[in-house]
Design a protein around this motif. Structure first.
Motif, PDB file in Angstrom:
ATOM      1  N   UNK A   1       0.830  -1.204   0.000  1.00 15.32           N
ATOM      2  CA  UNK A   1       0.000   0.000   0.000  1.00 15.32           C
ATOM      3  C   UNK A   1       0.863   1.253   0.000  1.00 15.32           C
ATOM      4  N   UNK A   2       1.954   1.244   0.760  1.00 17.47           N
ATOM      5  CA  UNK A   2       2.823   2.417   0.856  1.00 17.47           C
ATOM      6  C   UNK A   2       3.383   2.825  -0.500  1.00 17.47           C
ATOM      7  N   UNK A   3       3.610   1.860  -1.386  1.00 14.95           N
ATOM      8  CA  UNK A   3       4.120   2.174  -2.727  1.00 14.95           C
ATOM      9  C   UNK A   3       3.137   3.015  -3.532  1.00 14.95           C
ATOM     10  N   UNK A   4       1.862   2.927  -3.211  1.00 14.96           N
ATOM     11  CA  UNK A   4       0.817   3.640  -3.939  1.00 14.96           C
ATOM     12  C   UNK A   4       0.496   4.988  -3.309  1.00 14.96           C
ATOM     13  N   UNK A   5       1.029   5.240  -2.134  1.00 17.27           N
ATOM     14  CA  UNK A   5       0.644   6.416  -1.371  1.00 17.27           C
ATOM     15  C   UNK A   5       0.916   7.724  -2.104  1.00 17.27           C
ATOM     16  N   UNK A   6       2.141   7.964  -2.533  1.00 12.74           N
ATOM     17  CA  UNK A   6       2.456   9.251  -3.167  1.00 12.74           C
ATOM     18  C   UNK A   6       1.667   9.509  -4.439  1.00 12.74           C
ATOM     19  N   UNK A   7       1.551   8.536  -5.363  1.00 15.87           N
ATOM     20  CA  UNK A   7       0.725   8.815  -6.550  1.00 15.87           C
ATOM     21  C   UNK A   7      -0.730   9.162  -6.208  1.00 15.87           C
ATOM     22  N   UNK A   8      -1.288   8.517  -5.195  1.00 17.90           N
ATOM     23  CA  UNK A   8      -2.670   8.812  -4.807  1.00 17.90           C
ATOM     24  C   UNK A   8      -2.754  10.181  -4.140  1.00 17.90           C
ATOM     25  N   UNK A   9      -1.775  10.522  -3.300  1.00 16.96           N
ATOM     26  CA  UNK A   9      -1.778  11.837  -2.651  1.00 16.96           C
ATOM     27  C   UNK A   9      -1.654  12.962  -3.681  1.00 16.96           C
ATOM     28  N   UNK A  10      -0.757  12.790  -4.639  1.00 18.03           N
ATOM     29  CA  UNK A  10      -0.595  13.796  -5.694  1.00 18.03           C
ATOM     30  C   UNK A  10      -1.888  13.904  -6.503  1.00 18.03           C
ATOM     31  N   UNK A  11      -2.482  12.771  -6.855  1.00 16.70           N
ATOM     32  CA  UNK A  11      -3.736  12.777  -7.622  1.00 16.70           C
ATOM     33  C   UNK A  11      -4.849  13.470  -6.844  1.00 16.70           C
ATOM     34  N   UNK A  12      -4.921  13.230  -5.544  1.00 17.40           N
ATOM     35  CA  UNK A  12      -5.947  13.862  -4.715  1.00 17.40           C
ATOM     36  C   UNK A  12      -5.772  15.371  -4.700  1.00 17.40           C
ATOM     37  N   UNK A  13      -4.569  15.817  -4.446  1.00 16.22           N
ATOM     38  CA  UNK A  13      -4.294  17.262  -4.378  1.00 16.22           C
ATOM     39  C   UNK A  13      -4.596  17.925  -5.725  1.00 16.22           C
ATOM     40  N   UNK A  14      -4.112  17.336  -6.813  1.00 17.79           N
ATOM     41  CA  UNK A  14      -4.327  17.915  -8.132  1.00 17.79           C
ATOM     42  C   UNK A  14      -5.808  17.952  -8.500  1.00 17.79           C
ATOM     43  N   UNK A  15      -6.536  16.895  -8.182  1.00 20.21           N
ATOM     44  CA  UNK A  15      -7.954  16.833  -8.521  1.00 20.21           C
ATOM     45  C   UNK A  15      -8.753  17.875  -7.730  1.00 20.21           C
ATOM     46  N   UNK A  16      -8.486  17.988  -6.441  1.00 20.06           N
ATOM     47  CA  UNK A  16      -9.184  18.985  -5.634  1.00 20.06           C
ATOM     48  C   UNK A  16      -8.873  20.400  -6.118  1.00 20.06           C
ATOM     49  N   UNK A  17      -7.612  20.651  -6.445  1.00 21.10           N
ATOM     50  CA  UNK A  17      -7.248  21.991  -6.907  1.00 21.10           C
ATOM     51  C   UNK A  17      -7.879  22.304  -8.261  1.00 21.10           C
ATOM     52  N   UNK A  18      -7.811  21.363  -9.191  1.00 21.30           N
ATOM     53  CA  UNK A  18      -8.299  21.613 -10.546  1.00 21.30           C
ATOM     54  C   UNK A  18      -9.830  21.628 -10.616  1.00 21.30           C
ATOM     55  N   UNK A  19     -10.468  20.663  -9.982  1.00 20.42           N
ATOM     56  CA  UNK A  19     -11.911  20.502 -10.149  1.00 20.42           C
ATOM     57  C   UNK A  19     -12.741  21.291  -9.140  1.00 20.42           C
ATOM     58  N   UNK A  20     -12.171  21.539  -7.944  1.00 22.49           N
ATOM     59  CA  UNK A  20     -12.949  22.185  -6.888  1.00 22.49           C
ATOM     60  C   UNK A  20     -12.397  23.551  -6.480  1.00 22.49           C
ATOM     61  N   UNK A  21     -11.291  23.954  -7.102  1.00 24.92           N
ATOM     62  CA  UNK A  21     -10.619  25.193  -6.714  1.00 24.92           C
ATOM     63  C   UNK A  21     -10.397  25.213  -5.198  1.00 24.92           C
ATOM     64  N   UNK A  22      -9.803  24.129  -4.719  1.00 25.22           N
ATOM     65  CA  UNK A  22      -9.676  23.891  -3.288  1.00 25.22           C
ATOM     66  C   UNK A  22      -8.360  23.153  -3.037  1.00 25.22           C
ATOM     67  N   UNK A  23      -7.542  23.679  -2.139  1.00 30.03           N
ATOM     68  CA  UNK A  23      -6.273  23.020  -1.835  1.00 30.03           C
ATOM     69  C   UNK A  23      -6.397  22.219  -0.546  1.00 30.03           C
ATOM     70  N   UNK A  24      -6.321  20.896  -0.641  1.00 26.68           N
ATOM     71  CA  UNK A  24      -6.385  20.085   0.583  1.00 26.68           C
ATOM     72  C   UNK A  24      -5.038  20.089   1.306  1.00 26.68           C
ATOM     73  N   UNK A  25      -5.098  20.015   2.633  1.00 28.31           N
ATOM     74  CA  UNK A  25      -3.901  19.978   3.461  1.00 28.31           C
ATOM     75  C   UNK A  25      -3.931  18.699   4.298  1.00 28.31           C
ATOM     76  N   UNK A  26      -2.885  17.906   4.148  1.00 28.56           N
ATOM     77  CA  UNK A  26      -2.811  16.638   4.874  1.00 28.56           C
ATOM     78  C   UNK A  26      -2.681  16.918   6.366  1.00 28.56           C
ATOM     79  N   UNK A  27      -3.502  16.243   7.165  1.00 27.38           N
ATOM     80  CA  UNK A  27      -3.483  16.441   8.614  1.00 27.38           C
ATOM     81  C   UNK A  27      -3.091  15.192   9.386  1.00 27.38           C
ATOM     82  N   UNK A  28      -3.020  14.051   8.717  1.00 27.96           N
ATOM     83  CA  UNK A  28      -2.656  12.838   9.438  1.00 27.96           C
ATOM     84  C   UNK A  28      -2.559  11.637   8.532  1.00 27.96           C
ATOM     85  N   UNK A  29      -1.897  10.607   9.044  1.00 25.93           N
ATOM     86  CA  UNK A  29      -1.745   9.336   8.344  1.00 25.93           C
ATOM     87  C   UNK A  29      -1.777   8.242   9.395  1.00 25.93           C
TER      88      UNK A  29
END
Length: 166
Positions: free
Chosen positions: A17-45
């Motif tokens: 699972x850890x190998x997939x973490x960064x691509x998913x985090x980048x995808x999440x941030x980019x999608x929220x910024x592009x589609x929702x005009x919203x920058x998510x901030x990671x608060x925990x893992x």
């Protein structure tokens, strides 16, 4: 919820699972910024051991290929309603079909973007399944220990759960 992974690494069962973490985090941030005009901030893992999602609405997407797994976007009710408004301009006051569709589409965009970043694995993604309510649970295969990444944003709190096996 569950306890955090010990300092210095993740459990052996969550290593894939850890190998997939960064691509998913980048995808999440980019999608929220592009589609929702919203920058998510990671608060925990945390390493997720409890099958109950953190929030009222969850969209799950199955992933197959050279790796198999599940990606879950679990989102607060107010944030889910904001997703609908930011994606479509429609207003809602409660979780309804349109809100669920919007959360599913957002999750599909995140999974599709992560899939593109992991092209070497020849992954396929399912259509999203949306579950709402306070008592729903998401179960992963016995050999998968998912990670849960918590976020905050100007539309509200959400988390992304990622569980994969090679």
């Amino acid at each position: 919820m569950s306890t955090a992974a010990p300092t210095g690494g993740v459990t052996e069962r969550s290593a894939a699972t850890a190998e997939f973490l960064n691509p998913v985090l980048v995808a999440t941030k980019q999608t929220f910024e592009m589609m929702l005009d919203c920058t998510p901030h990671r608060t925990g893992l945390v390493v997720k051991e409890n099958p109950a999602p953190s929030f009222h609405v969850s969209a799950t997407i199955g992933i197959t290929g050279r790796a198999v797994g599940t990606l879950v976007l679990s989102i607060s009710e107010s944030a889910a309603i904001a997703v609908l408004e930011r994606l479509t301009g429609q207003a809602a006051t409660e979780i309804n079909h349109e809100v669920c569709d919007a959360v599913g589409e957002l999750t599909n965009m995140i999974a599709g973007s992560a899939k593109a970043k992991l092209a070497q694995l020849d992954l396929s993604i399912s259509i999203p399944n949306i579950i709402s309510g306070t008592d729903h649970k998401v179960h992963y295969p016995a050999n998968v220990t998912p990670l849960c990444v918590m976020f905050d944003s100007d539309i509200g709190e959400f988390c992304v759960e990622i569980g994969f096996a090679m």
